[in-house]
Design a protein around this motif. Structure first.
Motif, PDB file in Angstrom:
ATOM      1  N   PRO A  18      -9.983   0.114  -2.279  1.00 58.65           N
ATOM      2  CA  PRO A  18      -8.993  -1.113  -1.920  1.00 58.65           C
ATOM      3  C   PRO A  18      -8.088  -0.969  -3.083  1.00 58.65           C
ATOM      4  O   PRO A  18      -8.102  -0.483  -4.260  1.00 58.65           O
ATOM      5  N   TYR A  19      -6.677  -1.625  -2.584  1.00 57.68           N
ATOM      6  CA  TYR A  19      -5.855  -1.764  -3.619  1.00 57.68           C
ATOM      7  C   TYR A  19      -6.083  -2.808  -4.542  1.00 57.68           C
ATOM      8  O   TYR A  19      -6.599  -4.065  -3.991  1.00 57.68           O
ATOM      9  N   LEU A  20      -5.969  -2.626  -5.797  1.00 57.26           N
ATOM     10  CA  LEU A  20      -6.194  -3.846  -6.898  1.00 57.26           C
ATOM     11  C   LEU A  20      -5.195  -3.678  -7.965  1.00 57.26           C
ATOM     12  O   LEU A  20      -5.155  -2.389  -8.515  1.00 57.26           O
ATOM     13  N   ASP A  21      -4.338  -4.539  -8.116  1.00 55.02           N
ATOM     14  CA  ASP A  21      -3.248  -4.482  -9.189  1.00 55.02           C
ATOM     15  C   ASP A  21      -3.979  -4.331 -10.509  1.00 55.02           C
ATOM     16  O   ASP A  21      -4.865  -5.209 -10.917  1.00 55.02           O
ATOM     17  N   GLY A  22      -3.723  -3.295 -11.214  1.00 60.67           N
ATOM     18  CA  GLY A  22      -4.258  -3.275 -12.522  1.00 60.67           C
ATOM     19  C   GLY A  22      -5.598  -2.406 -12.178  1.00 60.67           C
ATOM     20  O   GLY A  22      -6.337  -1.817 -13.422  1.00 60.67           O
ATOM     21  N   GLY A  23      -6.123  -2.221 -11.233  1.00 64.27           N
ATOM     22  CA  GLY A  23      -7.468  -1.637 -10.967  1.00 64.27           C
ATOM     23  C   GLY A  23      -7.371  -0.079 -11.511  1.00 64.27           C
ATOM     24  O   GLY A  23      -6.338   0.686 -11.299  1.00 64.27           O
ATOM     25  N   ARG A  24      -8.567   0.553 -11.924  1.00 71.62           N
ATOM     26  CA  ARG A  24      -8.842   1.783 -12.534  1.00 71.62           C
ATOM     27  C   ARG A  24     -10.073   2.439 -12.229  1.00 71.62           C
ATOM     28  O   ARG A  24     -10.260   3.485 -12.736  1.00 71.62           O
ATOM     29  N   THR A  25     -10.563   1.834 -10.896  1.00 72.74           N
ATOM     30  CA  THR A  25     -11.746   2.530 -10.586  1.00 72.74           C
ATOM     31  C   THR A  25     -12.041   2.628  -9.090  1.00 72.74           C
ATOM     32  O   THR A  25     -11.163   2.272  -8.334  1.00 72.74           O
ATOM     33  N   MET A  26     -13.016   3.372  -8.370  1.00 75.80           N
ATOM     34  CA  MET A  26     -13.399   3.323  -7.052  1.00 75.80           C
ATOM     35  C   MET A  26     -13.675   1.855  -6.483  1.00 75.80           C
ATOM     36  O   MET A  26     -13.468   1.668  -5.267  1.00 75.80           O
ATOM     37  N   ALA A  27     -13.828   0.806  -7.284  1.00 77.01           N
ATOM     38  CA  ALA A  27     -13.959  -0.665  -6.923  1.00 77.01           C
ATOM     39  C   ALA A  27     -12.714  -1.072  -6.631  1.00 77.01           C
ATOM     40  O   ALA A  27     -12.464  -2.141  -5.788  1.00 77.01           O
ATOM     41  N   GLN A  66       0.724  -3.388   0.056  1.00 74.95           N
ATOM     42  CA  GLN A  66       0.727  -3.786   1.657  1.00 74.95           C
ATOM     43  C   GLN A  66      -0.100  -2.950   2.443  1.00 74.95           C
ATOM     44  O   GLN A  66      -0.704  -3.642   3.384  1.00 74.95           O
ATOM     45  N   SER A  67      -0.468  -1.646   2.150  1.00 76.14           N
ATOM     46  CA  SER A  67      -1.257  -0.894   2.975  1.00 76.14           C
ATOM     47  C   SER A  67      -2.399  -0.127   2.471  1.00 76.14           C
ATOM     48  O   SER A  67      -3.043   0.414   2.904  1.00 76.14           O
ATOM     49  N   GLY A  68      -2.491  -0.306   1.160  1.00 74.64           N
ATOM     50  CA  GLY A  68      -3.702   0.414   0.604  1.00 74.64           C
ATOM     51  C   GLY A  68      -3.539   1.760   0.176  1.00 74.64           C
ATOM     52  O   GLY A  68      -2.415   2.074   0.392  1.00 74.64           O
ATOM     53  N   ILE A  69      -4.587   2.614   0.345  1.00 71.87           N
ATOM     54  CA  ILE A  69      -4.485   3.843   0.299  1.00 71.87           C
ATOM     55  C   ILE A  69      -4.116   4.560   1.359  1.00 71.87           C
ATOM     56  O   ILE A  69      -4.588   4.285   2.453  1.00 71.87           O
ATOM     57  N   SER A  70      -3.260   5.593   1.408  1.00 69.41           N
ATOM     58  CA  SER A  70      -2.743   6.361   2.492  1.00 69.41           C
ATOM     59  C   SER A  70      -2.076   7.802   2.152  1.00 69.41           C
ATOM     60  O   SER A  70      -2.066   7.957   0.987  1.00 69.41           O
ATOM     61  N   THR A  71      -2.285   8.394   3.097  1.00 69.77           N
ATOM     62  CA  THR A  71      -1.489   9.707   2.860  1.00 69.77           C
ATOM     63  C   THR A  71      -0.325   9.992   3.654  1.00 69.77           C
ATOM     64  O   THR A  71      -0.255   9.344   4.723  1.00 69.77           O
ATOM     65  N   MET A  72       0.613  10.631   3.278  1.00 69.00           N
ATOM     66  CA  MET A  72       1.844  11.147   3.882  1.00 69.00           C
ATOM     67  C   MET A  72       2.248  12.484   3.726  1.00 69.00           C
ATOM     68  O   MET A  72       2.067  12.922   2.566  1.00 69.00           O
ATOM     69  N   PRO A  73       2.519  13.301   4.839  1.00 67.01           N
ATOM     70  CA  PRO A  73       2.986  14.481   4.431  1.00 67.01           C
ATOM     71  C   PRO A  73       4.381  14.632   3.530  1.00 67.01           C
ATOM     72  O   PRO A  73       5.040  13.688   3.649  1.00 67.01           O
ATOM     73  N   LEU A  74       4.219  15.336   2.624  1.00 68.52           N
ATOM     74  CA  LEU A  74       5.243  15.616   1.628  1.00 68.52           C
ATOM     75  C   LEU A  74       6.653  15.413   1.979  1.00 68.52           C
ATOM     76  O   LEU A  74       7.408  14.647   1.532  1.00 68.52           O
ATOM     77  N   ALA A  75       7.001  16.298   3.002  1.00 63.09           N
ATOM     78  CA  ALA A  75       8.454  16.088   3.618  1.00 63.09           C
ATOM     79  C   ALA A  75       8.632  14.876   3.837  1.00 63.09           C
ATOM     80  O   ALA A  75       9.769  14.207   3.720  1.00 63.09           O
ATOM     81  N   ARG A  76       7.829  14.140   4.825  1.00 58.56           N
ATOM     82  CA  ARG A  76       8.071  12.606   4.999  1.00 58.56           C
ATOM     83  C   ARG A  76       8.197  11.623   4.276  1.00 58.56           C
ATOM     84  O   ARG A  76       9.060  10.976   4.025  1.00 58.56           O
ATOM     85  N   PHE A  77       7.232  12.022   3.075  1.00 55.33           N
ATOM     86  CA  PHE A  77       7.357  11.123   1.782  1.00 55.33           C
ATOM     87  C   PHE A  77       8.801  11.265   1.093  1.00 55.33           C
ATOM     88  O   PHE A  77       9.504  10.226   0.893  1.00 55.33           O
ATOM     89  N   GLU A  78       9.219  12.501   1.110  1.00 50.48           N
ATOM     90  CA  GLU A  78      10.633  12.669   0.458  1.00 50.48           C
ATOM     91  C   GLU A  78      11.604  11.943   1.032  1.00 50.48           C
ATOM     92  O   GLU A  78      12.363  11.531   0.528  1.00 50.48           O
ATOM     93  N   HIS A  79      11.507  12.220   2.696  1.00 51.08           N
ATOM     94  CA  HIS A  79      12.550  11.654   3.322  1.00 51.08           C
ATOM     95  C   HIS A  79      12.559   9.875   3.423  1.00 51.08           C
ATOM     96  O   HIS A  79      13.647   9.190   3.263  1.00 51.08           O
ATOM     97  N   PHE A  80      11.347   9.368   3.274  1.00 50.00           N
ATOM     98  CA  PHE A  80      11.119   7.988   3.261  1.00 50.00           C
ATOM     99  C   PHE A  80      11.680   7.400   2.220  1.00 50.00           C
ATOM    100  O   PHE A  80      12.151   6.263   2.134  1.00 50.00           O
TER     101      PHE A  80
END
Length: 137
Positions: free
Chosen positions: A10-19, A107-121
């Motif tokens: 999960p997203y956790l501001d300041g988090g540094r672990t799998m928790a 807003q979205s937690g962990i996600s993946t995005m193809p590099l070309a789309r990320f660059e465009h976004f």
């Protein structure tokens, strides 16, 4: 696939672990666990909303990296604000269709995005950085 291992963190501001992890926490874990990069500085608790603090932390770690013109697996992708501050980071991992950015946002937690789309976004406001170490030493 590397990304699958981290999808449930999960997203956790300041988090540094799998928790729970923020963008830098996720990058640190992936680089250490998947690419053998020694633990990078934690940067303390830096809020996702503070681009100035994120940029200062990025600058403090810059000597450990070198900028590369094209991304490869294990590279850090830095997103810069219109003011030129590093505002977000992710890590390049292999994807089904080529290089993919693994990152996390409140807003979205962990996600993946193809590099070309990320660059465009992000309107090409990104740079790629590679950890400067020789694993054969």
């Amino acid at each position: 696939m590397i990304a699958q291992k981290y999808k449930t963190v999960p997203y956790l501001d300041g988090g540094r672990t799998m928790a729970g992890a923020d963008c830098w926490g996720l990058v640190r874990m992936v680089l250490m666990d998947e690419y053998g990069v020694p633990w990078l500085p934690e940067w303390g608790h830096i809020s996702e909303a503070s681009h100035a603090d994120i940029h200062a932390a990025f600058c403090s770690s810059r000597p450990e990296f070198y900028r590369v013109p094209y991304a490869a697996a294990g590279d850090v992708v830095c997103v810069f604000s219109p003011a030129g501050e590093c505002a977000h980071v992710g890590v390049i991992v292999p994807g089904d269709t080529g290089p993919t950015v693994l990152h996390t946002r409140p807003q979205s937690g962990i996600s993946t995005m193809p590099l070309a789309r990320f660059e465009h976004f992000y309107d090409n406001r990104i740079e790629y950085w590679r950890y400067a170490f020789d694993p054969s030493l």
